[in-house]
Design a protein around this motif. Structure first.
Motif, PDB file in Angstrom:
ATOM      1  N   TRP A 144      60.074  -6.243 -22.978  1.00  0.00           N
ATOM      2  CA  TRP A 144      60.452  -5.319 -24.050  1.00  0.00           C
ATOM      3  C   TRP A 144      61.842  -5.646 -24.573  1.00  0.00           C
ATOM      4  O   TRP A 144      62.062  -5.692 -25.787  1.00  0.00           O
ATOM      5  N   CYS A 148      62.712  -6.873 -28.360  1.00  0.00           N
ATOM      6  CA  CYS A 148      63.650  -6.127 -29.209  1.00  0.00           C
ATOM      7  C   CYS A 148      64.718  -7.059 -29.783  1.00  0.00           C
ATOM      8  O   CYS A 148      65.053  -6.982 -30.973  1.00  0.00           O
ATOM      9  N   LYS A 153      65.380  -5.216 -33.582  1.00  0.00           N
ATOM     10  CA  LYS A 153      65.185  -3.774 -33.696  1.00  0.00           C
ATOM     11  C   LYS A 153      64.495  -3.292 -32.430  1.00  0.00           C
ATOM     12  O   LYS A 153      63.929  -4.086 -31.665  1.00  0.00           O
ATOM     13  N   ILE A 154      64.533  -1.996 -32.205  1.00  0.00           N
ATOM     14  CA  ILE A 154      63.892  -1.422 -31.034  1.00  0.00           C
ATOM     15  C   ILE A 154      62.388  -1.365 -31.271  1.00  0.00           C
ATOM     16  O   ILE A 154      61.912  -0.706 -32.188  1.00  0.00           O
ATOM     17  N   ILE A 155      61.657  -2.076 -30.423  1.00  0.00           N
ATOM     18  CA  ILE A 155      60.204  -2.132 -30.530  1.00  0.00           C
ATOM     19  C   ILE A 155      59.589  -0.906 -29.845  1.00  0.00           C
ATOM     20  O   ILE A 155      60.140  -0.370 -28.882  1.00  0.00           O
TER      21      ILE A 155
END
Length: 328
Positions: A144, A148, A153-155
Motif C-alpha cells: 500500500w 501510494c 496520492k493516498i490509494i
C-alpha cells in the motif's frame, strides 16, 4: 455539482494542457487560478493551479509541473511490523511525502499498521498486528505504501488490507471484520447500556510470569482493547457470588471468569494448581494462545482446547459452554 479527487485531478491536467497551448484567455486563467475546496466521501481536496515549477511542499501531490492537489485528511500515524531494511526506507519516503508520523509503539493515535505480507496479503502474527486488529485500525500490506508513492496520492486502503495471518489457512479477514464491527451497544442485567466488544462478556486475570516475547503489560493492553474486564487477582472473581457459568451467562449477565497463564514461564503451576483455580474461583484457566486465536479469527473460540485444568472436572454447564462458546 460535486467532484471526486480523481475528477479534480483529470480536469486539472486538461486545463494545464490548454494553458500550455495558450488556448485559454488571461481572463479565464484568472477565474480558474484557485479552485476552492471540493469534498468527496473519503477526502477533501483543495486544487491550486500553479504557474511556476517550484512545488516542493510534501503536503502536495504534484499532478504536473503546474498542478498540485492538497489533501485535507486526518493525519496519518503509522506503526510498522516485520519490515526489512529496504521496506523501512520506503516507509521513510512515505512519511516525508505525505507528512505522516511513525511511532515506535502502538497508541490510540495510530491510524495504520503497516506489515510485511505474502502474495495472499497474509502476515506473521506479531503484537503490533494483534493490537491493530483489536484496536480496529487499518492493517495494511507494505505494498500500500509503495502504491501510494507511485501514484503520488493516498490509494484506497481496502485493496491492500491484510486478509489474515500465515498460521491460519483460510482468509480470516479479521482486520476488516474488527474495523467494521465497531463497538455496539447492549442492555446489561441492570437495564443500563454498555458497549460490547469481542471479549466484553469476559473478566480476565493474567496470572503469574510471562516471557519477554509478550510481557504481561502488553498482553493486558491487548485484552483491554478486546473489551474484557481485567482483574489483578483471581480472588476478585469471587465478588460475583455466582455458582456456575450457566448462571453467569443466562441469568445475571455477569462476565465469564478466565485466568490466562503461560505454563512455560511458571513451572511451579501444575495441573493440580489449575484444577484448584477452577474449583475455588469458578474460572477457566487457559493458555494465552486463546487470546491470540480469538483476535486472529476475530471470534470467541471455544475454551476447551486451551484449558490448563483437567476437562473432566468441569461441571456440565461449564463444559458445554467451554466447548461451544455460543450463547443461545
Amino acid at each position: 455539482m460535486s467532484f471526486t479527487p480523481e475528477d479534480l485531478f483529470n480536469n486539472a491536467q486538461i486545463f494545464v494542457s490548454k494553458l500550455n497551448q495558450r488556448e485559454i484567455s488571461e481572463e479565464d486563467k484568472e477565474n480558474i487560478i484557485s479552485l476552492k475546496t471540493v469534498s468527496s466521501q473519503k477526502t477533501t481536496c483543495t486544487l491550486d493551479i500553479m504557474t511556476d515549477d517550484s512545488i516542493t511542499d510534501n503536503n502536495y501531490l504534484v499532478a504536473s509541473p503546474c498542478v498540485s492537489i492538497k489533501r485535507e485528511t486526518k493525519p496519518l500515524v503509522l506503526i510498522t511490523s516485520g519490515l526489512a531494511a529496504t521496506e523501512s526506507e520506503v516507509i521513510h519516503k512515505f512519511l516525508g511525502f505525505f507528512n505522516a508520523t511513525l511511532l515506535p509503539k502502538y497508541s490510540d493515535d495510530v491510524t495504520h499498521v503497516i506489515v510485511k505480507t505474502d502474495e495472499n496479503l497474509k502476515c506473521e502474527r506479531t503484537l503490533k498486528y494483534f493490537l491493530g486488529v483489536a484496536g480496529k485500525k487499518w492493517v495494511m500490506s507494505m505494498e500500500w505504501a509503495r502504491s501510494c508513492l507511485s501514484a503520488m496520492k493516498i490509494i484506497d486502503e481496502e485493496y491492500f488490507e491484510v486478509r489474515g495471518d500465515t498460521l491460519t489457512e483460510t482468509d480470516t479477514l479479521a482486520p476488516k471484520i474488527s474495523r467494521l464491527s465497531g463497538s455496539h451497544l447492549r442492555l446489561n442485567s441492570t437495564l443500563s447500556v454498555e458497549r460490547e466488544n469481542l471479549l466484553s462478556r469476559f473478566q480476565i486475570c493474567c496470572f503469574g510470569n510471562f516471557t519477554v516475547d509478550l510481557p504481561c503489560d502488553d498482553l493486558k493492553r491487548l485484552i483491554a482493547l478486546c473489551g474484557a474486564r481485567l482483574v489483578n487477582s483471581p480472588s476478585f472473581f469471587k465478588l460475583n457470588g455466582l455458582k456456575n457459568t450457566q448462571n453467569m451467562v443466562k441469568c445475571d449477565g455477569k462476565k465469564i471468569a478466565v485466568i490466562v497463564a503461560q505454563t512455560e514461564a511458571n513451572p511451579q503451576l501444575d495441573v493440580n494448581r489449575y484444577n484448584d483455580f477452577y474449583r475455588r474461583y469458578n474460572a477457566f484457566p487457559v493458555a494465552r494462545e486463546w487470546i491470540f486465536d480469538c483476535v486472529a479469527l476475530y471470534d470467541v473460540v471455544p475454551l476447551v482446547h486451551y484449558l490448563h485444568c483437567q476437562r473432566d472436572i468441569l461441571k456440565y454447564p461449564d463444559l458445554n459452554y467451554a466447548t461451544k462458546m455460543k450463547e443461545e
